[in-house]
Design a protein around this motif. Structure first.
Motif, PDB file in Angstrom:
ATOM      1  N   LYS A 135      29.754  13.577  48.305  1.00 28.90           N
ATOM      2  CA  LYS A 135      28.871  14.741  48.244  1.00 28.90           C
ATOM      3  C   LYS A 135      29.646  15.993  48.676  1.00 28.90           C
ATOM      4  N   PRO A 136      29.274  17.172  48.176  1.00 30.22           N
ATOM      5  CA  PRO A 136      30.000  18.394  48.541  1.00 30.22           C
ATOM      6  C   PRO A 136      29.996  18.704  50.034  1.00 30.22           C
ATOM      7  N   TRP A 137      29.037  18.171  50.770  1.00 33.17           N
ATOM      8  CA  TRP A 137      28.974  18.425  52.206  1.00 33.17           C
ATOM      9  C   TRP A 137      29.721  17.368  53.019  1.00 33.17           C
ATOM     10  N   GLU A 138      30.305  16.393  52.340  1.00 30.85           N
ATOM     11  CA  GLU A 138      31.065  15.354  53.047  1.00 30.85           C
ATOM     12  C   GLU A 138      32.555  15.669  53.008  1.00 30.85           C
ATOM     13  N   ASP A 139      33.235  15.357  54.105  1.00 30.39           N
ATOM     14  CA  ASP A 139      34.673  15.542  54.208  1.00 30.39           C
ATOM     15  C   ASP A 139      35.266  14.243  54.760  1.00 30.39           C
ATOM     16  N   PRO A 140      36.232  13.649  54.044  1.00 25.67           N
ATOM     17  CA  PRO A 140      36.818  12.397  54.520  1.00 25.67           C
ATOM     18  C   PRO A 140      37.385  12.499  55.934  1.00 25.67           C
ATOM     19  N   GLU A 141      37.882  13.683  56.302  1.00 31.77           N
ATOM     20  CA  GLU A 141      38.416  13.863  57.662  1.00 31.77           C
ATOM     21  C   GLU A 141      37.326  13.711  58.708  1.00 31.77           C
ATOM     22  N   ASP A 142      36.109  14.167  58.382  1.00 37.89           N
ATOM     23  CA  ASP A 142      35.002  14.001  59.330  1.00 37.89           C
ATOM     24  C   ASP A 142      34.722  12.517  59.566  1.00 37.89           C
ATOM     25  N   TYR A 143      34.718  11.743  58.473  1.00 35.14           N
ATOM     26  CA  TYR A 143      34.495  10.301  58.621  1.00 35.14           C
ATOM     27  C   TYR A 143      35.646   9.642  59.381  1.00 35.14           C
ATOM     28  N   ALA A 144      36.883  10.085  59.122  1.00 36.45           N
ATOM     29  CA  ALA A 144      38.036   9.506  59.811  1.00 36.45           C
ATOM     30  C   ALA A 144      37.959   9.758  61.317  1.00 36.45           C
ATOM     31  N   LYS A 145      37.540  10.957  61.695  1.00 32.10           N
ATOM     32  CA  LYS A 145      37.469  11.326  63.116  1.00 32.10           C
ATOM     33  C   LYS A 145      36.222  10.774  63.803  1.00 32.10           C
ATOM     34  N   LEU A 146      35.091  10.763  63.067  1.00 36.48           N
ATOM     35  CA  LEU A 146      33.798  10.521  63.706  1.00 36.48           C
ATOM     36  C   LEU A 146      33.075   9.268  63.231  1.00 36.48           C
ATOM     37  N   GLY A 147      33.617   8.620  62.207  1.00 38.19           N
ATOM     38  CA  GLY A 147      32.995   7.406  61.709  1.00 38.19           C
ATOM     39  C   GLY A 147      31.774   7.671  60.849  1.00 38.19           C
ATOM     40  N   ALA A 148      31.010   6.619  60.640  1.00 38.90           N
ATOM     41  CA  ALA A 148      29.861   6.660  59.736  1.00 38.90           C
ATOM     42  C   ALA A 148      28.776   7.632  60.187  1.00 38.90           C
ATOM     43  N   GLU A 149      28.774   7.997  61.453  1.00 35.63           N
ATOM     44  CA  GLU A 149      27.750   8.902  61.994  1.00 35.63           C
ATOM     45  C   GLU A 149      28.176  10.365  61.955  1.00 35.63           C
ATOM     46  N   ALA A 150      29.181  10.695  61.160  1.00 36.20           N
ATOM     47  CA  ALA A 150      29.745  12.051  61.125  1.00 36.20           C
ATOM     48  C   ALA A 150      28.708  13.127  60.839  1.00 36.20           C
ATOM     49  N   TYR A 151      27.646  12.772  60.119  1.00 40.75           N
ATOM     50  CA  TYR A 151      26.648  13.772  59.736  1.00 40.75           C
ATOM     51  C   TYR A 151      25.279  13.512  60.364  1.00 40.75           C
ATOM     52  N   SER A 152      25.281  12.779  61.460  1.00 42.96           N
ATOM     53  CA  SER A 152      24.046  12.502  62.186  1.00 42.96           C
ATOM     54  C   SER A 152      23.839  13.540  63.283  1.00 42.96           C
ATOM     55  N   GLY A 153      22.607  13.793  63.587  1.00 43.29           N
ATOM     56  CA  GLY A 153      22.277  14.702  64.679  1.00 43.29           C
ATOM     57  C   GLY A 153      22.561  16.152  64.338  1.00 43.29           C
ATOM     58  N   LYS A 154      22.315  17.028  65.309  1.00 42.90           N
ATOM     59  CA  LYS A 154      22.486  18.472  65.110  1.00 42.90           C
ATOM     60  C   LYS A 154      23.935  18.820  64.785  1.00 42.90           C
ATOM     61  N   ASP A 155      24.898  18.246  65.505  1.00 44.84           N
ATOM     62  CA  ASP A 155      26.311  18.535  65.218  1.00 44.84           C
ATOM     63  C   ASP A 155      26.686  18.088  63.809  1.00 44.84           C
ATOM     64  N   GLY A 156      26.177  16.954  63.397  1.00 43.77           N
ATOM     65  CA  GLY A 156      26.450  16.454  62.049  1.00 43.77           C
ATOM     66  C   GLY A 156      25.856  17.351  60.976  1.00 43.77           C
ATOM     67  N   GLU A 157      24.635  17.829  61.222  1.00 44.11           N
ATOM     68  CA  GLU A 157      24.006  18.760  60.281  1.00 44.11           C
ATOM     69  C   GLU A 157      24.810  20.049  60.175  1.00 44.11           C
ATOM     70  N   ASP A 158      25.284  20.547  61.317  1.00 44.53           N
ATOM     71  CA  ASP A 158      26.097  21.773  61.313  1.00 44.53           C
ATOM     72  C   ASP A 158      27.394  21.556  60.533  1.00 44.53           C
ATOM     73  N   ARG A 159      28.010  20.400  60.725  1.00 40.85           N
ATOM     74  CA  ARG A 159      29.250  20.057  60.012  1.00 40.85           C
ATOM     75  C   ARG A 159      28.999  19.996  58.509  1.00 40.85           C
TER      76      ARG A 159
END
Length: 142
Positions: free
Chosen positions: A44-68
């Motif tokens: 998806k355009p809002w996904e970045d492989p680096e975010d998953y590499a650093k933060l795992g499957a929960e990269a877009y969970s919670g307020k910080d994930g939404e901001d990312r």
């Protein structure tokens, strides 16, 4: 324009883009990928492989994930907005997300450079710009 309604939604969701498009004095060309081009992306355009590499499957969970996710979507959308209209062939134009683009005609096709992204058609012309429909997405990695 049904074929680009997903990207059109992004332009409304990203305030920097929507405010530019609403400003009559700022000429702009929007390079809108088709819904099928967006669907063909490996993520998806809002996904970045680096975010998953650093933060795992929960990269877009919670307020910080939404901001990312929102930052990533803004980067993607701004990469498809050019600060020029009319935009002449070969003219290098700055894009909202940074970097320059130009277009050229080759073998009867209009191609956005760099990347050889084909323009399907010019969908809309308004007083302060145009919407060009792209058959693919532009490189938006920063």
């Amino acid at each position: 324009q049904r074929s680009i309604n997903v990207f059109a939604g992004f332009t409304r969701d990203i305030s920097s883009v929507s405010s530019r498009l609403d400003s009559a004095g700022l000429n702009t060309t929007v390079l809108a990928p088709t819904n099928s081009a967006l669907s063909a992306l490996p993520r998806k355009p809002w996904e970045d492989p680096e975010d998953y590499a650093k933060l795992g499957a929960e990269a877009y969970s919670g307020k910080d994930g939404e901001d990312r996710a929102h930052r990533n979507l803004r980067r993607f959308t701004e990469a498809h907005v050019v600060f020029a209209s009319p935009w002449k062939e070969g003219e290098k134009a700055e894009r909202m997300g940074g970097g320059e683009l130009w277009w050229e005609s080759k073998d009867g096709k209009t191609l956005i450079q760099p990347g050889n992204v084909e323009v399907e058609r010019v969908a809309t012309k308004v007083a302060n710009g145009e919407v060009w429909v792209l058959k693919d997405v532009l490189n938006y990695a920063s």
